[in-house]
Design an enzyme around this catalytic site. Structure first.
Site, PDB file in Angstrom:
ATOM      1  N   LEU A  71      -9.946 -45.620 -29.619  1.00  0.00           N
ATOM      2  CA  LEU A  71     -10.164 -45.467 -30.927  1.00  0.00           C
ATOM      3  C   LEU A  71     -11.996 -45.922 -31.511  1.00  0.00           C
ATOM      4  CD1 LEU A  71      -8.968 -46.236 -34.619  1.00  0.00           C
ATOM      5  CD2 LEU A  71     -10.769 -47.327 -34.062  1.00  0.00           C
ATOM      6  N   ASP A  95     -16.779 -46.689 -36.876  1.00  0.00           N
ATOM      7  CA  ASP A  95     -18.073 -46.728 -37.610  1.00  0.00           C
ATOM      8  C   ASP A  95     -18.605 -46.412 -36.684  1.00  0.00           C
ATOM      9  OD1 ASP A  95     -16.460 -47.607 -39.530  1.00  0.00           O
ATOM     10  OD2 ASP A  95     -17.696 -49.841 -39.586  1.00  0.00           O
ATOM     11  N   ARG A 122     -19.351 -58.702 -45.069  1.00  0.00           N
ATOM     12  CA  ARG A 122     -19.207 -58.022 -42.953  1.00  0.00           C
ATOM     13  C   ARG A 122     -20.419 -56.604 -43.423  1.00  0.00           C
ATOM     14  NH1 ARG A 122     -13.887 -57.882 -44.041  1.00  0.00           N
ATOM     15  NH2 ARG A 122     -13.693 -55.551 -44.231  1.00  0.00           N
ATOM     16  N   GLU A 140     -17.688 -52.047 -48.494  1.00  0.00           N
ATOM     17  CA  GLU A 140     -18.072 -51.893 -46.848  1.00  0.00           C
ATOM     18  C   GLU A 140     -19.279 -51.260 -46.310  1.00  0.00           C
ATOM     19  OE1 GLU A 140     -13.718 -52.758 -44.260  1.00  0.00           O
ATOM     20  OE2 GLU A 140     -13.783 -50.572 -44.975  1.00  0.00           O
TER      21      GLU A 140
HETATM   22  C1  FRU Z   1     -15.214 -50.090 -41.765  1.00  0.00           C
HETATM   23  C2  FRU Z   1     -14.842 -51.227 -41.265  1.00  0.00           C
HETATM   24  C3  FRU Z   1     -16.108 -52.234 -41.579  1.00  0.00           C
HETATM   25  C4  FRU Z   1     -16.179 -53.438 -39.894  1.00  0.00           C
HETATM   26  C5  FRU Z   1     -15.349 -52.322 -38.849  1.00  0.00           C
HETATM   27  C6  FRU Z   1     -14.669 -52.961 -37.924  1.00  0.00           C
HETATM   28  O1  FRU Z   1     -14.750 -48.992 -41.202  1.00  0.00           O
HETATM   29  O2  FRU Z   1     -14.192 -51.721 -41.397  1.00  0.00           O
HETATM   30  O3  FRU Z   1     -16.660 -52.735 -42.418  1.00  0.00           O
HETATM   31  O4  FRU Z   1     -16.967 -53.922 -40.001  1.00  0.00           O
HETATM   32  O5  FRU Z   1     -14.816 -51.112 -39.716  1.00  0.00           O
HETATM   33  O6  FRU Z   1     -14.041 -52.323 -36.795  1.00  0.00           O
END
Ligand code: FRU
Length: 489
Positions: free
Chosen positions: A43, A46, A167, A226
């Protein structure tokens, strides 16, 4: 859908050879993309650490990666480099979750260049033996040879007065104060999405919380934000973020969004004053976690380059059973004109135009059934009502339909008729009003996606699509177009 155990989700990848059988298995998927960044296996979510290195004239782009299949688990950063953001070189794994601070994943983050050195910031998703999470903000140096060297300890720990959800550090430099800033997305103890701002005069140490950013009018807007990002484009600032757990008008049951605000940033008083309402970065069904490349001022201060995940959290896709999922969008050139965001496809993509596939013009109201032959670019000019059905069969059935009425300037999109439905519970229809109507569509079609830029970047529509190719769903039916030009890419 496959069920994953915790062991399977958090199994480390010891050597890249371990994924070669998976890579072999997915290689012949009909849905592997032609001109989009996609995962080697497993998968992709981001885009991360996106930056232009003006010394080597090279782009670095990483993606969030779970190697073993189409689910979220132990995340890596996978590294690609590029000279033009159309063709990419494989640079191998960028960040491995191999130490205590990131023991359950190297989560999203950004990069910054200063004094010739590139630094990366990411979230170390640490969990203890009771599965209690601590989200550290970690730093690493991107060396000249492309390797990534972590700084041993986190540069800061999460704030105690906020929830465990903190994060996605995005670093930037502010000329006015002469300081560096990191913003991170957070969820407060009382479930408010927000952004925390950290400040330092050095990149690898001295980081301290400055406070929560006040985004006027957005004090209660979803529970978690996010991937926040603040960019200066010309004289304006754009604040991009991905609010979660909020339903927005016209978006059905979807609760994850990617929106932006144009406005003024005063970092000293920690305020962002929007100049108008929020807008969605994209009209389509799959678009999330957008990030702008850093250091693009070295090329052009009025343009930023944006990449995003062509997917959504909690969604399932047709390729999940093939053990892979996700891709990045075509990079976009962002600019602001008369207070409006303009998003154009990365200009180098036009150099990939190969032979002409179709050319019709002059006649009003062109009605055609065209074979798609992806990857390809279809450019349409319009002056009236139109209906375009992409990835339909020879009789014009089963596609994703764009129906525009000049009377009220409303475009209606529907993917209700698709044979291979894509998260129908998130809604299958969209409606958009174009203030000054639609004149032009530039449609970038890949084997499992479609991106349409309207009126040279006034709006963009992005979605995945998994056509039943063997069943004949490989045509476009057009009705009401003025001009058609199509090229193989
Ligand atoms: C967004 C997210 C971020 C996190 C990452 C983890 O899609 O949830 O907030 O850092 O993906 O894969």
């Amino acid at each position: 859908m496959r069920e994953w155990t915790k062991e399977e989700r958090y199994k480390p990848l010891n050597s890249i050879e371990e994924i070669l059988p998976l890579e072999e298995k997915i290689k012949n998927s009909l849905y592997r993309q032609g001109f989009h960044v996609q995962p080697r296996s497993g998968l992709l979510n981001d885009p991360n650490g996106f930056i232009y290195d003006d010394d080597t004239k090279t782009w670095h782009l990483f993606y969030q990666w779970f190697p073993w299949g189409a689910t979220h688990g132990l995340k890596y950063w996978y590294h690609l480099t590029s000279k033009d953001l159309v063709k990419y070189e494989d640079a191998g794994i960028g960040i491995k979750p191999d130490c205590d601070m990131d023991n359950k994943g190297a989560y999203s983050g950004s990069a910054i260049k200063h004094n010739g050195e590139i630094y990366i910031y990411y979230t170390g998703n640490h969990r203890d033996e009771n599965w209690v999470r601590t989200a550290y903000t970690c730093c690493a140096k991107l060396e000249k040879d492309g390797s990534v060297n972590k700084i041993k300890d986190p540069i800061f720990a999460p704030e105690k007065n906020y929830s465990e959800h903190q994060r996605d550090p995005k670093a930037f430099y502010d000329e006015k104060s002469g300081k560096f800033y990191i913003i991170i997305g957070a969820r407060s103890m009382d479930d408010r999405g927000c952004v925390l701002v950290y400040e330092s005069s050095e990149l690898t140490s001295g980081w301290a919380l400055k406070g929560e950013l006040k985004v006027e009018g957005y004090e209660h807007f979803g529970k978690m934000w996010e991937c926040p990002s603040i960019e200066k484009i010309g004289e304006d600032y754009i604040f991009i973020f991905s609010p979660q757990f909020i339903k927005l008008p016209g978006r059905g049951e979807v609760t994850n969004h990617n929106i932006y605000l144009i406005g003024d940033l005063d970092i000293e008083s920690l305020t962002f004053k929007p100049k108008g309402d929020f807008k969605h970065l994209d009209l389509g069904f799959e678009f999330y976690a957008a990030q702008c490349a850093a250091n693009t001022d070295s090329i052009d201060a009025s343009t930023k380059i944006l990449s995003a995940w062509m997917g959504l959290p909690d969604a399932v896709y047709f390729t999940d059973d093939e053990e892979w999922s996700g891709c990045l969008t075509l990079p976009r050139e962002l600019s602001i004109s008369n207070g409006k965001l303009i998003q154009k496809p990365i200009s180098a993509i036009y150099q990939s135009k190969k032979e002409e596939l179709y050319s019709f013009s002059g006649a009003e109201n062109i009605t055609e059934i065209l074979e798609i032959n992806s990857p390809s670019l279809f450019e349409f000019e319009v002056d009236n009502d139109f209906i375009i059905n992409f990835f339909c069969d020879k009789d014009g059935q089963n596609g994703i339909t764009f129906n525009y009425s000049k009377n009220d300037n409303i475009l209606k999109v529907s993917r209700k008729e698709l044979k291979r439905k894509i998260n129908p519970e998130f809604g299958e229809e969209r409606e958009v009003h174009f203030k000054d109507g639609i004149k032009k569509l530039s449609c970038f079609i890949d084997n499992s996606s479609i991106e349409i830029f309207f009126n040279d970047g006034e709006e963009v529509f992005t979605s995945r699509i998994f056509p039943d190719y063997e069943g004949g769903d490989k045509y476009i039916k057009t009705d009401g177009l003025l001009k058609i030009n199509a090229f193989k890419l």
